[in-house]
Design a protein around this motif. Sequence first.
Motif, mmCIF file in Angstrom:
data_model
loop_
_atom_site.group_PDB
_atom_site.id
_atom_site.type_symbol
_atom_site.label_atom_id
_atom_site.label_comp_id
_atom_site.label_asym_id
_atom_site.label_seq_id
_atom_site.Cartn_x
_atom_site.Cartn_y
_atom_site.Cartn_z
ATOM 1 N N ILE A 100 -29.478 8.383 -80.920
ATOM 2 C CA ILE A 100 -30.662 8.402 -80.064
ATOM 3 C C ILE A 100 -31.867 8.743 -80.930
ATOM 4 C CG2 ILE A 100 -31.722 9.355 -77.989
ATOM 5 C CD1 ILE A 100 -29.044 7.932 -77.488
ATOM 6 N N LEU A 101 -32.838 7.810 -80.952
ATOM 7 C CA LEU A 101 -33.997 7.975 -81.826
ATOM 8 C C LEU A 101 -35.270 7.515 -81.117
ATOM 9 C CD1 LEU A 101 -32.347 6.612 -85.083
ATOM 10 C CD2 LEU A 101 -33.315 8.910 -84.836
ATOM 11 N N PRO A 102 -36.445 7.971 -81.572
ATOM 12 C CA PRO A 102 -37.704 7.502 -80.977
ATOM 13 C C PRO A 102 -37.876 5.997 -81.199
ATOM 14 C CG PRO A 102 -38.052 9.465 -82.330
ATOM 15 C CD PRO A 102 -36.665 8.996 -82.620
ATOM 16 N N ALA A 103 -38.258 5.308 -80.153
ATOM 17 C CA ALA A 103 -38.366 3.850 -80.226
ATOM 18 C C ALA A 103 -39.726 3.422 -80.781
ATOM 19 C CB ALA A 103 -38.169 3.252 -78.839
ATOM 20 N N THR A 183 -19.214 8.042 -80.619
ATOM 21 C CA THR A 183 -19.788 9.386 -80.656
ATOM 22 C C THR A 183 -21.303 9.229 -80.587
ATOM 23 O OG1 THR A 183 -17.963 10.337 -81.912
ATOM 24 C CG2 THR A 183 -20.103 11.440 -82.093
ATOM 25 N N VAL A 184 -21.931 9.920 -79.651
ATOM 26 C CA VAL A 184 -23.378 9.798 -79.450
ATOM 27 C C VAL A 184 -24.079 11.019 -80.044
ATOM 28 C CG1 VAL A 184 -25.244 9.568 -77.770
ATOM 29 C CG2 VAL A 184 -23.039 8.453 -77.346
ATOM 30 N N VAL A 185 -25.030 10.763 -80.941
ATOM 31 C CA VAL A 185 -25.756 11.831 -81.620
ATOM 32 C C VAL A 185 -27.248 11.663 -81.368
ATOM 33 C CG1 VAL A 185 -26.183 12.986 -83.815
ATOM 34 C CG2 VAL A 185 -23.988 11.851 -83.426
ATOM 35 N N ASP A 186 -27.865 12.702 -80.813
ATOM 36 C CA ASP A 186 -29.313 12.688 -80.573
ATOM 37 C C ASP A 186 -30.021 13.233 -81.810
ATOM 38 O OD1 ASP A 186 -31.933 12.947 -79.722
ATOM 39 O OD2 ASP A 186 -31.396 13.740 -77.754
ATOM 40 N N LEU A 195 -24.080 14.504 -78.248
ATOM 41 C CA LEU A 195 -24.121 14.405 -76.786
ATOM 42 C C LEU A 195 -22.791 13.939 -76.206
ATOM 43 C CD1 LEU A 195 -27.618 12.732 -76.232
ATOM 44 C CD2 LEU A 195 -27.051 15.166 -76.375
ATOM 45 N N ARG A 196 -22.026 13.197 -76.993
ATOM 46 C CA ARG A 196 -20.719 12.726 -76.527
ATOM 47 C C ARG A 196 -19.772 12.641 -77.723
ATOM 48 N NH1 ARG A 196 -20.531 6.919 -73.891
ATOM 49 N NH2 ARG A 196 -20.549 6.212 -76.052
#
Length: 206
Positions: A100-103, A183-186, A195-196
């Motif tokens: 997850i990153l700034p768009a 695996t979800v990484v913010d 996050l997951r």
Amino acid sequence: MARYFDVHPVNPQPRSIRQVAEIIRDGGLVAYPTDSGYAVGAQLGNLQAKQRILDLRRLDERHHFTLVCADFAQLGKFVHVDNAVFRAVKAATPGPYTFILPATRDVPRRLLHPKKKTVGVRIPDHTVVQALLAEIGEPLLSSTLLLPDQERPLTDGWQIKEDLDNTLDAVIDAGECDDEPTTVVDLSDGVAEVLRYGAGDPAPFE
């Protein structure tokens, strides 16, 4: 009724890949295998497909959609990556991670998280997906094919065809794939937060 494409997992037939790409360009929603279960994908600017994915998975507007990218160069066009984040993401890709990153402005506003203005990105390690991305020439708007009443993603193309025949426009079957989601990484504020927990080793981000 969804069209069914039986493709080779290592040497996917170019004709089948071209046909799936045409379905996506025509506004279709496609189920495809990845290195972490099946996903559903559509053309980046297809906002109707976005709603179809939300309805299929019974998600709300706060869901982080994922842009599935062919490589790091393509990923860098759609999200802001500083030097520290660059090294962390580069070391983990391609692989079963979503970041997850700034768009950037290249991402349609309606695909962004409504408050954070972020989006998920990932580079899968799967030959069939890479062939499809090469044919399309842009990222896929995507989400893990994780149905509301299930804990793991679907893994069998023929079963997906049977269960979601009236919901999807095409299914790519390249054999069974792993049943763990990414695996979800913010990394949106520069500090990693898992996050997951899924198929990717979370250790580098904890």
